[in-house]
Design an enzyme around this catalytic site. Structure first.
Site, PDB file in Angstrom:
ATOM      1  CG  LEU A  20      64.031 -44.021  26.520  1.00 26.40           C
ATOM      2  CD1 LEU A  20      64.877 -44.878  25.598  1.00 26.40           C
ATOM      3  CD2 LEU A  20      63.521 -44.850  27.696  1.00 26.40           C
ATOM      4  N   GLY A  21      65.253 -39.686  27.850  1.00 25.71           N
ATOM      5  CA  GLY A  21      66.194 -38.694  28.364  1.00 25.71           C
ATOM      6  C   GLY A  21      66.550 -37.691  27.288  1.00 25.71           C
ATOM      7  N   GLY A  23      69.944 -34.829  26.012  1.00 27.84           N
ATOM      8  CA  GLY A  23      71.333 -34.419  26.197  1.00 27.84           C
ATOM      9  C   GLY A  23      71.660 -33.258  25.287  1.00 27.84           C
ATOM     10  N   GLY A  24      72.964 -33.007  25.116  1.00 28.41           N
ATOM     11  CA  GLY A  24      73.386 -31.866  24.329  1.00 28.41           C
ATOM     12  C   GLY A  24      73.055 -31.974  22.860  1.00 28.41           C
ATOM     13  CG  ASP A 136      80.371 -38.768  25.202  1.00 27.05           C
ATOM     14  OD1 ASP A 136      81.090 -38.445  26.170  1.00 27.05           O
ATOM     15  OD2 ASP A 136      79.178 -38.455  25.109  1.00 27.05           O
TER      16      ASP A 136
END
Length: 717
Positions: A20-21, A23-24, A136
């Site tokens: 799906l993706g 990130g950090g 966040d």
């Protein structure tokens, strides 16, 4: 998004179907349970898996996230903090995230926008009722599901009931996405509370209404400036939602509404009455009324430092000069044990409500000069503690007042070098005039005062934030109406001997540092939102031009100098290596530490040894040339400030003045002294000034603007 060869086939017994993706913190996969339920599984990056402290924090936050089960959040289904790579599974929410939707289709129409505002207010209400702060909230973490918006990704959330004293909280670490962060997330991340989510909510709704964030800027530097001290760009927000967004974007946390108040505003068109006490403009004679704008300037200064360091307390550079006694083993003439509290520096005007510790103290001649918490400088006699004078940070207070500022840049030759600020109102503007001043340490008389910046965009020459440093020739400070230069102010006269332009702020964020009597410009180069390298430039005191420049990878900063080499550490993440830059040959070498040092610990270089202090009171001594641990000890001092060292002992003190003396060779705790309650309790979680050593006399700042002294030989007897 197609799976890669390196992606796992399953995680925790859940079959991976798609990526799906990423990130950090990790990679998010679409997975399916045995019963066919679709899940979003976040797998933490391998770089965090070796960090025991991270695992403990991850385990705690998963437990807290399980408590959130509202209709507007994605509930946690399963997790494993002990896996080779920790993971967490939440219910998969089909649909686009808000950021993707706005980029593809443009801003939301008013009816859908109102639904979004209400859904997000309900979501953060549920999160806060579970004792958590998301921290966040941004468009990418808002899913537009068929039944309304859902808030996802609690990866950096925190249980609020543990926030105040949790030793695992990474003090000063900047966590979040800058365009959607609150002012306090830049300046004091350890103190971030539910109001930060309300600020982010306002930014997200403004983004959904206009297609851009209210504080968008070309660089992280400018974004921080606008979030902390700038006006929000709200053109395009529908009039009926404008009050909602404006209330959310109040700079001070206590001025923002609660989620319940926001829902009332959406239903009734006004906030419920009465509002919280902090929201209205207080009466002119209210004792704490004048602090708001100066606090914002403090946040601004901290934000800029935080963006360069990414973690405000990641590294420590002791840049203040303080003269020792003529010979070690002596006490100042007439010395006796004493404990004193500074007088109010504003006795001729409205008294300033003291609530903070000193930020720095330094000794010269017969004087100990301290600053912080509205005090530009105050003097205690080394012998008996007589508090003979005190000056406020703002010489011309007005209804805007002053805030928790002030620090000693240097003290030597009977002079104290400090900075001043002069607030004033010009129409609708509130500019400030910043100065560096040389004061007679005995009398407080101003010897010289030089303006370094004048206007709304001027930069405060605060050495704590890296905007001024002391060198033998004088003070190097950020200079100019927009803080776009640096200049040398002559030590004797304050005259500007030279000024030079700072590098382009759109691509670099720079701070001033000092080591071994030399001034350095430390600049991080940014590409998009990432630091690609850090340059270290030694400045020629004759004209300010670079003597030499060395560039290293990633985000790093100077801790100090040992054996002719700058000692450099990374500012974010676990520290595993030490970078050494030879100040003469400019040769760069890297040594690996025998054990990793977590970001939450604070490194300080003293007498050629790197000391790493932890909020719990633990201390490690490390040899900077080899990375080898020399010893580890528990100082018994809670939340210690920066340590100082003599030839034989390391001294640490707590905010209450509890003191410990550790043998520098073995780390053994050889003496302790209980804290004091006669100085009051500072309204701040940040440690105060480190102790100051003058011969055998140790001066310990504590409480609210208070100092006590002790003979270090008597202490260890």
């Amino acid at each position: 998004m197609a799976l890669r060869e390196t992606d796992p086939a399953e995680v925790g017994g859940y079959r991976i179907e798609d990526r799906l993706g990423s990130g950090g913190m990790g990679v998010v996969y679409l997975a399916r349970s045995a019963s066919g339920r679709r899940l979003a599984v976040k797998v933490v990056h391998a770089q965090y898996a070796d960090d025991d402290e991270f695992r403990t924090r991850f385990r705690r936050e998963v437990a807290a996230a399980r408590q959130v089960s509202g209709a507007f959040t994605a509930p946690v289904v399963d997790a494993d903090a002990d896996a080779s790579r920790p993971w967490m599974a939440t219910l998969y929410i089909p649909g686009e995230d808000l950021g993707t939707h706005v980029r593809r289709h443009g801003p939301l129409p008013p009816p859908q926008l109102r639904e979004l505002a209400a859904g997000l207010a309900e979501a953060i209400r549920d999160i806060h009722r579970a004792g958590m702060v998301h921290r966040d909230l941004k468009p990418a973490n808002v899913m537009l599901a068929e039944d309304g918006p859902r808030v996802i990704d609690f990866g950096i959330s925190r249980a609020t009931e543990l926030a105040a004293a949790d030793v695992l909280t990474q003090t000063g670490r900047v966590m979040g996405t800058p365009p959607f962060m609150s002012p306090e997330q830049f300046s004091s991340p350890q103190d971030v509370g539910p109001a930060a989510d309300v600020f982010s909510l306002g930014s997200v709704v403004a983004y959904a209404a206009t297609g851009h964030g209210p504080f968008d800027s070309p660089s992280p530097y400018e974004t921080a400036v606008r979030v902390v001290d700038g006006d929000a760009e709200l053109d395009g927000v529908p009039p009926e939602l404008l009050p909602f967004v404006q209330f959310c974007l109040e700079k001070h946390p206590k001025s923002r509404p609660s989620p319940d108040e926001l829902l009332h505003l959406l239903r009734e068109g006004e906030l419920p009455d009465p509002r919280p006490a902090a929201a209205p403009a207080p009466a002119a004679d209210a004792p704490r009324a004048p602090r708001a704008r100066r606090r914002r300037r403090l946040l601004l200064a901290s934000a800029l430092g935080a963006l360069l360091l990414t973690a405000a307390t990641a590294l420590t550079v002791l840049a203040v000069d303080s003269e020792p006694a003529p010979s070690a083993g002596d006490l100042p003439a007439g010395w006796q044990e004493w404990h004193k509290k500074s007088k109010d520096p504003n006795v001729d005007e409205d008294p300033i409500d003291a609530d903070g510790p000193f930020s720095r103290c330094a000794a010269t001649g017969r004087s100990l000069v301290c600053a912080g918490d509205d005090v530009m400088a105050t003097r205690f006699a080394l012998a008996d503690g007589s508090n003979t004078w005190a000056r406020p940070i703002d010489d011309t207070p007005d209804e805007l007042g002053s805030g928790d500022l002030g620090t000693v840049i240097a003290a030597r030759g009977g002079r104290a070098y400090v900075y001043g600020a002069d607030d004033r109102t010009e129409g609708d503007a509130n500019p400030s005039r910043y100065t560096v001043q040389a004061l007679d340490a005995d009398t407080g008389k101003v010897i010289w005062k030089t303006v370094t910046g004048d206007g709304q965009e001027a930069t405060e020459p605060n050495s704590e934030q890296g905007y001024s440093v002391a060198v033998p020739e004088g003070v190097v400070a950020v200079y100019g109406a927009k803080g776009q230069q640096y200049a040398l102010l002559d030590a004797d006269t304050g005259e500007v001997r030279w000024k030079r332009p700072l590098p382009d702020p759109d691509s670099r964020i720079c701070l001033l540092r000092s080591a071994a009597g030399n001034a350095y410009l430390v600049c991080q180069k940014w590409t998009d939102d990432n630091v690609t390298g850090t340059s270290f430039t030694q400045l020629d005191p004759a004209d300010g031009r670079p003597r030499w420049t060395v560039t290293v990878a990633k985000d790093q900063d100077v801790v100090g100098q040992a054996d002719g080499r700058l000692v450099v550490l990374n500012t974010t993440g676990t520290r595993r290596t030490i970078t050494l830059i030879n100040a003469a040959s400019h040769i760069v070498t890297t040594v690996r530490m025998s054990e990793p040092q977590p970001e939450s610990a604070t490194p300080t270089l003293l007498n050629g040894t790197l000391y790493v202090t932890f909020p719990s009171g633990s201390v490690r001594a490390v040899a900077p040339d080899s990375g080898r641990r020399l010893w580890e000890s528990n100082s018994t001092v809670e939340s210690p400030g920066l340590p100082i060292a003599s030839a034989s002992h390391l001294y640490l003190a707590s905010p209450s003045g509890r003191l410990a003396a550790l043998n520098v060779r073995t780390g053994a705790v050889e003496a302790t002294l209980q804290g004091r309650d006669d100085g009051g309790t500072a309204d701040s979680s940040a440690p105060g000034a480190p102790p100051t050593l003058v011969g055998d006399a140790l001066y310990v700042p504590y409480g609210i603007r208070s100092v006590y002294t002790v003979d270090m030989h008597t202490l260890r007897a």
